[in-house]
Design an enzyme around this catalytic site. Structure first.
Site, PDB file in Angstrom:
ATOM      1  N   GLU A 122     -71.849  48.978 -56.379  1.00 36.35           N
ATOM      2  CA  GLU A 122     -71.328  48.891 -57.729  1.00 36.35           C
ATOM      3  C   GLU A 122     -72.270  49.576 -58.712  1.00 36.35           C
ATOM      4  O   GLU A 122     -73.471  49.287 -58.725  1.00 36.35           O
ATOM      5  CB  GLU A 122     -71.226  47.396 -58.051  1.00 36.35           C
ATOM      6  CG  GLU A 122     -70.042  46.959 -58.814  1.00 36.35           C
ATOM      7  CD  GLU A 122     -68.694  47.112 -58.133  1.00 36.35           C
ATOM      8  OE1 GLU A 122     -68.610  47.423 -56.920  1.00 36.35           O
ATOM      9  OE2 GLU A 122     -67.703  46.936 -58.849  1.00 36.35           O
ATOM     10  N   LYS A 152     -70.328  38.872 -57.167  1.00 37.42           N
ATOM     11  CA  LYS A 152     -69.366  39.956 -57.353  1.00 37.42           C
ATOM     12  C   LYS A 152     -69.682  40.601 -58.696  1.00 37.42           C
ATOM     13  O   LYS A 152     -69.515  39.980 -59.748  1.00 37.42           O
ATOM     14  CB  LYS A 152     -67.940  39.411 -57.343  1.00 37.42           C
ATOM     15  CG  LYS A 152     -66.892  40.498 -57.425  1.00 37.42           C
ATOM     16  CD  LYS A 152     -65.519  39.937 -57.131  1.00 37.42           C
ATOM     17  CE  LYS A 152     -64.489  41.031 -56.971  1.00 37.42           C
ATOM     18  NZ  LYS A 152     -64.271  41.826 -58.172  1.00 37.42           N
TER      19      LYS A 152
HETATM   20  S1  IVH Z   1     -67.022  44.193 -50.963  1.00 34.82           S
HETATM   21  C1  IVH Z   1     -64.112  45.891 -48.111  1.00 34.82           C
HETATM   22  N1  IVH Z   1     -68.887  43.055 -52.460  1.00 34.82           N
HETATM   23  O1  IVH Z   1     -64.973  44.257 -56.243  1.00 34.82           O
HETATM   24  C2  IVH Z   1     -64.658  45.109 -49.231  1.00 34.82           C
HETATM   25  N2  IVH Z   1     -67.129  44.240 -53.530  1.00 34.82           N
HETATM   26  O2  IVH Z   1     -62.267  43.339 -56.174  1.00 34.82           O
HETATM   27  C3  IVH Z   1     -65.058  45.941 -50.372  1.00 34.82           C
HETATM   28  N3  IVH Z   1     -67.311  44.330 -55.954  1.00 34.82           N
HETATM   29  O3  IVH Z   1     -63.667  47.289 -55.090  1.00 34.82           O
HETATM   30  C4  IVH Z   1     -65.720  45.285 -51.436  1.00 34.82           C
HETATM   31  N4  IVH Z   1     -69.177  43.187 -56.128  1.00 34.82           N
HETATM   32  O4  IVH Z   1     -65.857  47.373 -56.391  1.00 34.82           O
HETATM   33  C5  IVH Z   1     -67.743  43.786 -52.435  1.00 34.82           C
HETATM   34  N5  IVH Z   1     -70.596  42.072 -53.684  1.00 34.82           N
HETATM   35  C6  IVH Z   1     -69.467  42.779 -53.643  1.00 34.82           C
HETATM   36  C7  IVH Z   1     -68.858  43.261 -54.814  1.00 34.82           C
HETATM   37  C8  IVH Z   1     -67.676  43.981 -54.711  1.00 34.82           C
HETATM   38  C9  IVH Z   1     -68.228  43.836 -56.775  1.00 34.82           C
HETATM   39  C10 IVH Z   1     -66.110  45.071 -56.347  1.00 34.82           C
HETATM   40  C11 IVH Z   1     -65.820  46.287 -55.519  1.00 34.82           C
HETATM   41  C12 IVH Z   1     -64.407  46.114 -55.019  1.00 34.82           C
HETATM   42  C13 IVH Z   1     -63.869  45.086 -55.951  1.00 34.82           C
HETATM   43  C14 IVH Z   1     -62.760  44.285 -55.308  1.00 34.82           C
END
Ligand code: IVH
Length: 706
Positions: free
Chosen positions: A177, A120
């Site tokens: 991101e 993440k």
């Molecule tokens: S998936 C429908 N994958 O974390 C799911 N998000 O806390 C959407 N983020 O708004 C997000 N790394 O900006 C996803 N590998 C990753 C991510 C990620 C960072 C961020 C993203 C999201 C936020 C949610």
């Protein structure tokens, strides 16, 4: 001035012309016309709109001008909402997540749930829209529904291709991101410092607190050449609207995205079960500090896209994904002072002022101490050495005191409000001290006003704490209704206000005269009515009139009960009153909230303030966004066991079709979906002549809605 065939044509011209001048003024710092001429255009627009209310355009300058006043970037509505993620903090939370997925999909014990796992990234999410392979639009997440247009800025990021190869679908939004590497962040801060030094004023150097802020500040620039000079990177992690999806699993689609030339994490893997997921989490955690960029956890996603589709969403997060966060990072520092802040409900919150210290890449200078008990528990006094912890976006906390010394007793918590001098008291059973000054306490009143205008409440752009404090001090705004009575003329008599800024603030205020019901309710600042509760109440009651009628019934029921039994104990009342129980039926709304609503509206000051506000503002009714179907607006009962669906999934399907799901059959029931083993409910339905279908019949109804 040009001549026009019709008022509609003139309004169209005005919208385009005013938008152009907004861009020239805000984005390019190059206005072509004087403020007076700009005002004349706005006035002409208002006149025409007043004369022809049916011609008011959705993009009318009278509605949108406020929006451009604080953010120089244009707003864009996302074709598909940009969601957030639920968090897991332990292995058990992850196991629960996998179990929930299994139960929802009704999978057999032997059936594996394959998940993807990837880091993440601590950046800001961005949606890149490609049409016929060409990058046509890039937008930040914003509130998830509407973001900011950062297309020119994104074009300067080397990781992001402007053109995808021929095989890419007609329309495809890559989501991921935008981030800054740790080393690039440090070098950027150094460069900004040196530039300020060279210009002779080191103290005015812009310094970013962490790589994420640096990435956000660099991307959200009105001048894309500034973005170009900042070392931004991109990692894709998903997609939004797509005319075709190149695969049937998360993994395959991400591989296709990588093959088109977009960066995807090297640590993006597929796991065949919880053991593999946790093993990958540990692997990433072990190499975390050595990675070139900040990460704050691992994201798991259900691999099969048909399953993702079925799992759908709750509130703002998908049921098919989860962020497994890393534990909080800690550091040692010195506590210099304990200050007391007064909140909008009079709560006194002790705040620790710290010797600045870096915790997980962020400089921390303040931490919350929560309440008097926490100060006692930690036995902290100014001067102590303490351990500070930071987890994600939460406020840093002191978790340990290295200078404990029980012999000196507990730091004396103030017994008067530092803002108004009223007594500070602690209600029995409560941990917090509260200022008893109520509306005479300026801190509480200002806090209420700030809350009212704040981003998650009415979101009045440009009306931040600085203006609120100054308007309050000068008696211009005392209660929320006064905000709507501000005029441009009044603002112009004040220092540092000019035509355009005054017009913009008034326009931003006017734009919030029909707020969504949930925001309005949240904005009132009723105790225990947070954003989620406000949304639940708004969904249930749908209009201000209905909601208010419910509260009035509850107040009457309470009064009757008090008379009848002579009992005033709040907990007793909450348990007893029938009308109160009706409120508690709303998901997430219990007796505590019911009593808070009663207390708020039974207080004449509040009732008056709200009445005055309603002269200025009309909260918009809740209209459910649902797919039309034969069950829209109807009440459905599920009974017996369902074979291909879990109850939760069935309920979610019905709600998505605009139906209400009830637990028992009554004359108000329109449809009963009965599976094997259905008993008394099925019998009652046939007694009442209610339509009954089996699970296959239900599936047909869902399918027919498309
Ligand atoms: S998936 C429908 N994958 O974390 C799911 N998000 O806390 C959407 N983020 O708004 C997000 N790394 O900006 C996803 N590998 C990753 C991510 C990620 C960072 C961020 C993203 C999201 C936020 C949610």
């Amino acid at each position: 001035m040009a001549t026009f065939a019709s008022p509609a044509e003139e309004l169209e011209w005005l919208a385009a012309e005013i938008a152009r001048h907004n861009r020239l003024y805000h984005d390019q710092d190059a206005p072509e016309i004087s403020d007076a001429d700009y005002d004349a255009l706005m006035r002409r627009n208002s006149e025409l709109e007043a004369a022809h209310p049916d011609l008011v355009r959705p993009d009318s300058p009278s509605r949108t001008v406020g929006a451009t006043s604080t953010s120089p970037l244009a707003k864009v509505a996302h074709a598909r909402a940009m969601l957030s993620l639920d968090n897991a903090f332990s292995d058990e939370d992850v196991a629960d997540f996998v179990d929930r997925v299994r139960r929802f999909l009704r999978l057999g014990d032997e059936e594996p749930v394959v998940m993807t796992a990837e880091p993440k990234i601590d950046g800001l999410s961005c949606s890149l829209r490609y049409e016929k392979g060409r990058l046509v639009l890039a937008a930040t997440r914003g509130d998830g529904t509407t973001g900011e247009d950062v297309t020119p800025n994104v074009r300067t990021i080397g990781d992001i291709p402007h053109q995808l190869p021929g095989e890419a679908p007609d329309v495809f939004e890559v989501r991921g991101e935008v981030y800054m590497a740790k080393a690039d962040f440090a070098a950027l801060n150094m460069r900004l410092l040196e530039e300020a030094r060279a210009a002779g004023d080191e103290s005015r150097a812009r310094q970013f607190a962490n790589p994420r802020n640096a990435a956000a500040g660099s991307l959200r620039q009105k001048d894309a050449s500034v973005t170009a000079s900042r070392p931004l990177r991109f990692l894709a992690h998903g997609w939004g609207e797509a005319s075709a999806v190149p695969g049937e699993t998360q993994y395959d689609v991400m591989r296709a995205i990588a093959a088109w030339g977009l960066p995807v994490s090297d640590d993006f893997v597929r796991c065949d079960g919880i053991e593999a997921m946790l093993a990958h989490y540990r692997r990433i955690e072990a190499k975390r500090s050595g990675l070139p960029f900040d990460i704050d956890g691992v994201v798991y996603k259900v691999d099969r896209l048909d399953w993702q589709q079925r799992l759908g969403f709750v509130a703002r997060a998908p049921r098919w994904a989860m962020a497994h966060k890393f534990p909080a990072e800690k550091a040692q520092t010195t506590l210099h002072a304990i200050d007391i802040q007064v909140g909008r409900t009079g709560k006194l919150t002790p705040v620790a002022r710290l010797e600045p210290v870096t915790v997980g890449g962020v400089v921390v200078t303040n931490a919350t101490l929560h309440n008097a008990d926490e100060i006692g528990r930690l036995n902290v006094w100014p001067g102590d050495r303490v351990v500070v912890q930071r987890a994600g976006d939460v406020i840093p906390q002191i978790v340990e005191n290295l200078s404990r010394d029980e012999t000196r007793g507990t730091w004396p918590f103030p017994e008067v409000c530092p803002e108004c001098g009223s007594a500070a008291e602690r209600e029995p059973g409560e941990v917090d001290y509260r200022c008893t000054g109520g509306l005479i306490c300026p801190a509480q009143r200002v806090e209420r006003l700030r809350h009212f205008a704040s981003r998650h409440a009415l979101d009045i752009e440009g009306l931040g704490i600085v203006h609120i404090e100054s308007f309050f001090k000068d008696g211009l705004i005392q209660a929320p209704a006064d905000i709507y009575r501000l005029t441009k003329e009044t603002l112009l008599t004040r220092e540092r206000w000019a035509e355009v800024s005054a017009a913009n603030l008034i326009a931003a205020i006017d734009a919030k005269r029909n707020p969504p019901l949930d925001r309005f309710l949240f904005a009132l600042g009723i105790r225990h009515v947070g954003e989620v509760t406000a949304r639940d109440l708004a969904r249930r009651y749908r209009s201000w009139a209905e909601l208010r009628a419910m509260v009035d019934r509850a107040i009457a029921a309470r009064d009757a009960l008090v008379q009848a039994v002579g009992e005033t104990d709040e907990k007793f009342l909450a348990r007893q009153a029938k009308e109160l129980a009706a409120i508690a039926e709303t998901p997430g709304v219990g007796p505590e909230v019911a009593l808070a609503l009663i207390d708020f509206f039974a207080e004449p000051h509040n009732a008056e303030a709200v009445a005055a506000l309603l002269d200025q503002v009309s909260p918009a009714d809740v209209v459910h966004e649902t797919r039309a179907s034969e069950v829209s607006g109807k009440t459905v009962v599920f009974t017996g066991s369902l074979e291909t669906l879990s109850r939760d999934e069935a309920k979610a399907q019905a709600e998505a079709l605009g139906a209400k799901v009830a637990g028992s059959v009554s004359a108000k029931t329109d449809l009963v979906v009965a599976g094997p083993g259905a008993g008394s409910k099925l019998k009652k339905a046939s007694d009442l002549g209610i339509r009954v279908v089996d699970e296959a019949g239900w599936a047909d109804i869902v399918k027919a809605a498309g």
